[in-house]
Design a protein around this motif. Structure first.
Motif, mmCIF file in Angstrom:
data_model
loop_
_atom_site.group_PDB
_atom_site.id
_atom_site.type_symbol
_atom_site.label_atom_id
_atom_site.label_comp_id
_atom_site.label_asym_id
_atom_site.label_seq_id
_atom_site.Cartn_x
_atom_site.Cartn_y
_atom_site.Cartn_z
ATOM 1 N N THR A 93 0.838 -1.198 0.000
ATOM 2 C CA THR A 93 0.000 0.000 0.000
ATOM 3 C C THR A 93 0.872 1.248 0.000
ATOM 4 O O THR A 93 1.983 1.231 0.533
ATOM 5 C CB THR A 93 -0.915 0.031 1.232
ATOM 6 N N ARG A 94 0.356 2.308 -0.575
ATOM 7 C CA ARG A 94 1.121 3.545 -0.675
ATOM 8 C C ARG A 94 1.490 4.073 0.710
ATOM 9 O O ARG A 94 2.576 4.627 0.906
ATOM 10 C CB ARG A 94 0.299 4.599 -1.421
ATOM 11 N N GLU A 95 0.604 3.881 1.691
ATOM 12 C CA GLU A 95 0.827 4.428 3.032
ATOM 13 C C GLU A 95 1.957 3.727 3.775
ATOM 14 O O GLU A 95 2.656 4.343 4.584
ATOM 15 C CB GLU A 95 -0.465 4.326 3.868
ATOM 16 N N SER A 96 2.141 2.445 3.502
ATOM 17 C CA SER A 96 3.097 1.660 4.278
ATOM 18 C C SER A 96 4.338 1.224 3.519
ATOM 19 O O SER A 96 5.316 0.764 4.136
ATOM 20 C CB SER A 96 2.405 0.402 4.836
ATOM 21 N N GLY A 271 13.682 2.405 12.076
ATOM 22 C CA GLY A 271 12.458 2.386 11.280
ATOM 23 C C GLY A 271 11.314 3.049 12.007
ATOM 24 O O GLY A 271 10.554 3.839 11.423
ATOM 25 N N MET A 272 11.175 2.756 13.298
ATOM 26 C CA MET A 272 10.116 3.376 14.094
ATOM 27 C C MET A 272 10.373 4.865 14.294
ATOM 28 O O MET A 272 9.465 5.687 14.208
ATOM 29 C CB MET A 272 10.010 2.672 15.447
ATOM 30 N N LEU A 273 11.641 5.215 14.544
ATOM 31 C CA LEU A 273 11.993 6.612 14.775
ATOM 32 C C LEU A 273 11.777 7.449 13.521
ATOM 33 O O LEU A 273 11.207 8.548 13.577
ATOM 34 C CB LEU A 273 13.453 6.713 15.236
ATOM 35 N N PHE A 274 12.227 6.927 12.366
ATOM 36 C CA PHE A 274 12.065 7.652 11.107
ATOM 37 C C PHE A 274 10.591 7.751 10.717
ATOM 38 O O PHE A 274 10.143 8.780 10.208
ATOM 39 C CB PHE A 274 12.862 6.969 9.989
ATOM 40 N N GLY A 280 5.999 8.309 8.141
ATOM 41 C CA GLY A 280 5.826 6.930 7.700
ATOM 42 C C GLY A 280 4.752 6.218 8.511
ATOM 43 O O GLY A 280 4.029 6.836 9.298
ATOM 44 N N ASP A 281 4.655 4.922 8.345
ATOM 45 C CA ASP A 281 3.678 4.107 9.060
ATOM 46 C C ASP A 281 4.352 3.544 10.317
ATOM 47 O O ASP A 281 4.963 2.481 10.286
ATOM 48 C CB ASP A 281 3.184 2.972 8.158
ATOM 49 N N ALA A 282 4.226 4.289 11.415
ATOM 50 C CA ALA A 282 4.914 3.915 12.651
ATOM 51 C C ALA A 282 4.430 2.569 13.188
ATOM 52 O O ALA A 282 5.206 1.800 13.745
ATOM 53 C CB ALA A 282 4.722 5.005 13.704
ATOM 54 N N LYS A 283 3.133 2.282 13.026
ATOM 55 C CA LYS A 283 2.595 1.017 13.525
ATOM 56 C C LYS A 283 3.190 -0.161 12.760
ATOM 57 O O LYS A 283 3.572 -1.183 13.355
ATOM 58 C CB LYS A 283 1.076 0.999 13.409
ATOM 59 N N ALA A 284 3.282 -0.025 11.440
ATOM 60 C CA ALA A 284 3.884 -1.092 10.628
ATOM 61 C C ALA A 284 5.340 -1.294 11.013
ATOM 62 O O ALA A 284 5.814 -2.428 11.134
ATOM 63 C CB ALA A 284 3.768 -0.749 9.146
#
Length: 314
Positions: A93-96, A271-274, A280-284
């Motif tokens: 998906t574009r969001e993730s 990845g979570m920090l960025f 970005g998709d912090a949950k993913a």
């Protein structure tokens, strides 16, 4: 297969430390503020001093040559991950998608990679780790930043572009290289002090990683099929390709195995920090970090075992 056994044992030890971090967070002995402070201590004090400490050893021409090869192999493995990460465009998906690709490309080479390499190969493993860490910082603050930001066309000054690379770890890599190649002796008391601090790297890094997992939605991560697909690419596909490509190369086995271990490490906490900072998709990112970290207890020893088998037949 002895190396894989040693590595498996160390991974189990590290996961016990990780579990301790999860428990300490759940019982509120480590708070959100405390975890941030511990993260800062590991990133800005302990790991840089560990790097500096390992470089204060006697010069060896073979090690110096391997370090140069390490920079090339590290950059090559990251470029390979960038290429393979394009597979995630399938049903992405574009969001993730940007976040997923980021988590596949960049590994937890600092928090998890250094302790593993140090446990298996000692100080020389840490030295070879620094070549990967240097390339990691170079790629994460150029390609990784551009990937997460997408089409952001914001203009930046030269100073702003350079600033992300001026980290304590990179500074200590540069200082360490000077100490190593020029054989500059460190004062005995200073070396002892940084040695004590450097020894905290593994326990602190694992406690912090445990806190990150405790903060995540573990059950949510386990319910999402997409997270399994991304984790498969990260933990199995990319390390397998790296193992097959490294096996026939006539280079030092400790160097090749160190690069392989770092390539097989779980997704980077960055990845979570960025994702949080750059939209970005912090949950993913959190889900992928959690599942790849838990999977690594099995995947890393298996990948190294396979690489040993390949080394024996090529």
């Amino acid at each position: 297969m002895e190396l894989a056994g040693i590595l498996a044992n160390q991974v189990v030890v590290m996961f016990l430390l990780l579990a301790a971090g999860m428990i300490l967070y759940k019982i509120k002995m480590i708070t959100d503020e405390g975890s941030s402070q511990l993260t800062a201590v590991v990133l800005y004090v302990v790991t840089p001093l560990l790097v500096l400490d390992t470089y204060s050893m006697k010069y060896d021409a073979a090690v110096a040559k391997n370090m140069l090869l390490g920079f090339a192999l590290s950059a090559g493995s990251i470029v390979l991950a960038i290429i393979v990460s394009n597979l995630l465009r399938i049903k992405g998906t574009r969001e993730s998608l940007a976040t997923e690709r980021f988590t596949v490309i960049f590994t937890n080479c600092g928090f998890m990679g250094i302790p593993l390499a140090e446990a298996v190969f000692g100080s020389i493993g840490v030295v070879y780790c620094t070549t990967y860490l240097t390339m990691f910082h170079l790629f994460v603050w150029t390609y990784g930043l551009a990937l997460m930001r997408g089409k952001n066309t914001e203009k930046k000054t030269l100073a702003a572009r350079i600033k992300p690379f001026v980290t304590p770890t990179i500074i200590c890599v540069i200082l360490g290289l000077l100490v190593y190649f020029l054989q500059i002796p460190l004062p005995k008391q200073f070396k002892s002090a940084i040695g004590y601090i450097a020894s905290m790297n593994t326990p602190l890094a694992m406690l912090v990683s445990g806190v990150y997992i405790a903060k995540s939605d573990l059950l949510g991560a386990l319910r999402r099929g997409r997270v399994y697909a991304v984790s498969l690419v990260k933990c199995i596909l990319i390390p397998l390709i790296v193992a097959f490509l490294l096996a026939p190369l006539p280079f030092n086995e400790e160097l090749k195995t160190t690069i392989l271990i770092l390539s097989a490490c779980p997704s980077a906490a960055n990845g979570m920090l960025f994702a949080n900072r750059f939209g970005g998709d912090a949950k993913a990112a959190s889900n992928i970090f959690t599942l790849t970290t838990l999977s690594s207890v099995v995947c890393i020893p298996l990948i190294v075992m396979l690489s040993q088998w390949l080394a024996g037949i090529v």
